[in-house]
Enzyme design. Structure first.
Site, PDB file in Angstrom:
ATOM      1  N   GLY A  36       8.011 -33.045 105.200  1.00 45.47           N
ATOM      2  CA  GLY A  36       7.880 -34.267 104.413  1.00 45.47           C
ATOM      3  C   GLY A  36       6.426 -34.619 104.164  1.00 45.47           C
ATOM      4  O   GLY A  36       5.553 -33.738 104.140  1.00 45.47           O
ATOM      5  N   THR A  52       3.766 -33.509 106.812  1.00 47.30           N
ATOM      6  CA  THR A  52       3.666 -32.039 106.793  1.00 47.30           C
ATOM      7  C   THR A  52       2.844 -31.578 105.589  1.00 47.30           C
ATOM      8  O   THR A  52       2.030 -30.663 105.690  1.00 47.30           O
ATOM      9  CB  THR A  52       5.089 -31.425 106.703  1.00 47.30           C
ATOM     10  OG1 THR A  52       5.846 -31.909 107.815  1.00 47.30           O
ATOM     11  CG2 THR A  52       5.063 -29.917 106.698  1.00 47.30           C
ATOM     12  N   ASP A  56      14.092 -39.313 103.193  1.00 49.60           N
ATOM     13  CA  ASP A  56      13.466 -40.486 102.562  1.00 49.60           C
ATOM     14  C   ASP A  56      13.245 -40.306 101.054  1.00 49.60           C
ATOM     15  O   ASP A  56      13.055 -41.295 100.342  1.00 49.60           O
ATOM     16  CB  ASP A  56      12.111 -40.776 103.225  1.00 49.60           C
ATOM     17  CG  ASP A  56      12.261 -41.248 104.664  1.00 49.60           C
ATOM     18  OD1 ASP A  56      13.378 -41.644 105.034  1.00 49.60           O
ATOM     19  OD2 ASP A  56      11.268 -41.199 105.406  1.00 49.60           O
ATOM     20  N   GLY A  86      14.378 -45.393 106.488  1.00 45.40           N
ATOM     21  CA  GLY A  86      13.408 -45.509 105.390  1.00 45.40           C
ATOM     22  C   GLY A  86      12.382 -46.564 105.758  1.00 45.40           C
ATOM     23  O   GLY A  86      12.596 -47.748 105.525  1.00 45.40           O
ATOM     24  N   ARG A 102      26.843 -60.103 111.665  1.00 48.40           N
ATOM     25  CA  ARG A 102      26.752 -58.976 112.589  1.00 48.40           C
ATOM     26  C   ARG A 102      25.768 -57.959 112.011  1.00 48.40           C
ATOM     27  O   ARG A 102      25.538 -57.931 110.802  1.00 48.40           O
ATOM     28  CB  ARG A 102      28.110 -58.269 112.734  1.00 48.40           C
ATOM     29  CG  ARG A 102      29.176 -59.087 113.428  1.00 48.40           C
ATOM     30  CD  ARG A 102      28.894 -59.213 114.924  1.00 48.40           C
ATOM     31  NE  ARG A 102      29.996 -59.829 115.634  1.00 48.40           N
ATOM     32  CZ  ARG A 102      30.214 -61.147 115.723  1.00 48.40           C
ATOM     33  NH1 ARG A 102      29.408 -62.006 115.105  1.00 48.40           N
ATOM     34  NH2 ARG A 102      31.238 -61.610 116.421  1.00 48.40           N
TER      35      ARG A 102
HETATM   36  O1  F6P Z   1      11.044 -39.463 107.696  1.00 41.18           O
HETATM   37  C1  F6P Z   1      12.379 -39.438 107.995  1.00 41.18           C
HETATM   38  C2  F6P Z   1      12.746 -40.522 108.969  1.00 41.18           C
HETATM   39  O2  F6P Z   1      14.106 -40.331 109.254  1.00 41.18           O
HETATM   40  C3  F6P Z   1      12.469 -41.942 108.518  1.00 41.18           C
HETATM   41  O3  F6P Z   1      13.428 -42.443 107.616  1.00 41.18           O
HETATM   42  C4  F6P Z   1      12.451 -42.668 109.830  1.00 41.18           C
HETATM   43  O4  F6P Z   1      11.678 -43.836 109.727  1.00 41.18           O
HETATM   44  C5  F6P Z   1      11.823 -41.673 110.755  1.00 41.18           C
HETATM   45  O5  F6P Z   1      12.045 -40.405 110.192  1.00 41.18           O
HETATM   46  C6  F6P Z   1      12.357 -41.684 112.171  1.00 41.18           C
HETATM   47  O6  F6P Z   1      11.617 -40.779 112.921  1.00 41.18           O
HETATM   48  P1  F6P Z   1      11.982 -40.219 114.369  1.00 41.18           P
HETATM   49  O7  F6P Z   1      13.060 -39.201 114.223  1.00 41.18           O
HETATM   50  O8  F6P Z   1      10.718 -39.618 114.839  1.00 41.18           O
HETATM   51  O9  F6P Z   1      12.454 -41.401 115.172  1.00 41.18           O
END
Ligand code: F6P
Length: 356
Positions: free
Chosen positions: A110, A113, A135, A178, A274
């Site tokens: 992503g 990277t 994302d 996200g 909730r």
């Molecule tokens: O970049 C992808 C993502 O899933 C984001 O949507 C999220 O904020 C983050 O990675 C979560 O990261 P980790 O897996 O390191 O908790």
């Protein structure tokens, strides 16, 4: 030809399908190809930890979630940090690239990277990026692989929440992944018929949001389903300094965004509220058919770029075509949801409220 390949950053469905598409092209089309699969993302290149991939390694992995190579987060800003006399991580990677006599390094990843891939490219390594992330925020491509599977998972969860919310006549805040961008929340929210969609690109107004929810219930709706992106911010929070915001989140017991919002809205509306956080379930399991398709195509196209010596680029999908962007042009840029764009405009016209 000696090719290095790695999967880096947060995983997503489709990584194995891309590896498979890439390797199959190479084994079918490139003479004397050797593929070095680095383990655990950039860590594998830093530590020279790899496995030479054989055709059998990529058989039967089209449907498989996760990544057969493993992944890790190696923060971009630490790549050039010097610790004593030791070489930086970037220097170690360049050295290992040379030691292994690689012709090209292929990075599936992503935004982070891609920033590191761009650094490596500037340092003289031949690099090709392949755009991964649920994302969908990589600049220059319409779609990243993994995104559509996550949309399906989040939309399915939102639909399920609707039935229980209806039964109990509740307001539900569903947190979708996200942190910086709202693509996943926008697509899944619209696909699941969410009443309200909150995304990081649009700061929501707490008073207006509370009033909207009250009005919606008063108009006869049994439930209100709110799709909330992980990185949303109210106008009140947006006005806080970084420290004030940290303190506020601390005071709320480090609750998730959806939990905090649920608490505030329960107080302001007096309705039964909730919250639920979808979390990493959105990144797990089998890719959807579209992701299997696009991942295979992206993998094969990446291999074509390697074969033809097109380096310093990342694969992108524009319209219905695969193409590429120059790495240094897209690295560090984020594709956000355009607030005044067609998608938000049409969603508003179709009755979705964005909290503004
Ligand atoms: O970049 C992808 C993502 O899933 C984001 O949507 C999220 O904020 C983050 O990675 C979560 O990261 P980790 O897996 O390191 O908790």
């Amino acid at each position: 030809m000696r090719i290095g390949i790695l999967t880096s950053g947060g995983d997503c469905p489709g990584l194995n399908a891309v590896l498979r598409g890439f390797c199959k092209y190479c084994f079918n089309r490139i003479k004397d190809v050797e593929i070095y699969g680095f383990l655990e993302g950039y860590a594998g290149l830093i530590n020279k930890d790899y496995k030479v991939l054989a055709p059998a390694d990529v058989e039967n992995i089209l449907d498989l979630g996760g990544t057969i190579l493993g992944t890790s987060r190696q923060p971009y800003k630490l790549m050039t940090v010097k610790e004593g006399d030791a070489p930086t991580k970037l220097q170690q990677m360049v050295e290992n690239y040379k030691k292994l006599k690689l012709d090209v390094l292929v990075t599936l990843g992503g935004a982070g990277t891609h920033k590191t891939a761009s650094l490596l490219s500037v340092e003289g390594c031949n690099v090709i990026g392949l755009p991964k992330t649920i994302d969908n925020d990589i600049y220059g491509t319409d779609i990243t692989f993994g995104f559509h599977t996550a949309v399906d998972i989040a939309a399915d969860a939102l639909k399920r929440i609707r039935t229980t919310a209806d039964s109990h006549s509740r307001v539900f805040f569903v947190e979708v992944m996200g942190n910086k961008v709202g693509w996943l929340t926008l697509y899944s929210g619209i696909a699941a018929g969410a009443d309200i969609i909150l995304i990081p690109e649009i700061n929501y107004d707490e008073e207006k949001l509370a009033q909207y929810i009250i009005n919606k219930k008063a108009s006869g709706a049994r439930s209100v389903v709110v799709a909330v992106a992980e990185g949303v911010c109210s106008t009140r929070e947006a006005a806080m300094s970084k420290k004030e915001r940290r303190d506020y989140i601390d005071e709320c017991g480090n609750a998730s965004v959806a939990e905090r919002l649920c608490e505030v809205m329960a107080q302001k509306t007096g309705l039964a509220c909730r919250s639920t956080v979808l979390g990493h379930i959105q990144r797990g399991g089998e890719p959807c058919a579209y992701d299997k398709f696009i991942s295979t195509e992206i993998g094969a196209y990446g291999a074509y770029l390697a074969e033809t010596g097109k380096y310093g680029v990342t694969v992108c999908v524009r319209g219905n075509k695969l193409s590429y962007s120059v790495l240094v042009d897209i690295a560090g840029r984020t594709k956000r949801v355009p607030v005044d764009g067609q998608q938000i405009g049409l969603a508003k016209a179709a009755g979705v409220y964005f909290g503004d």
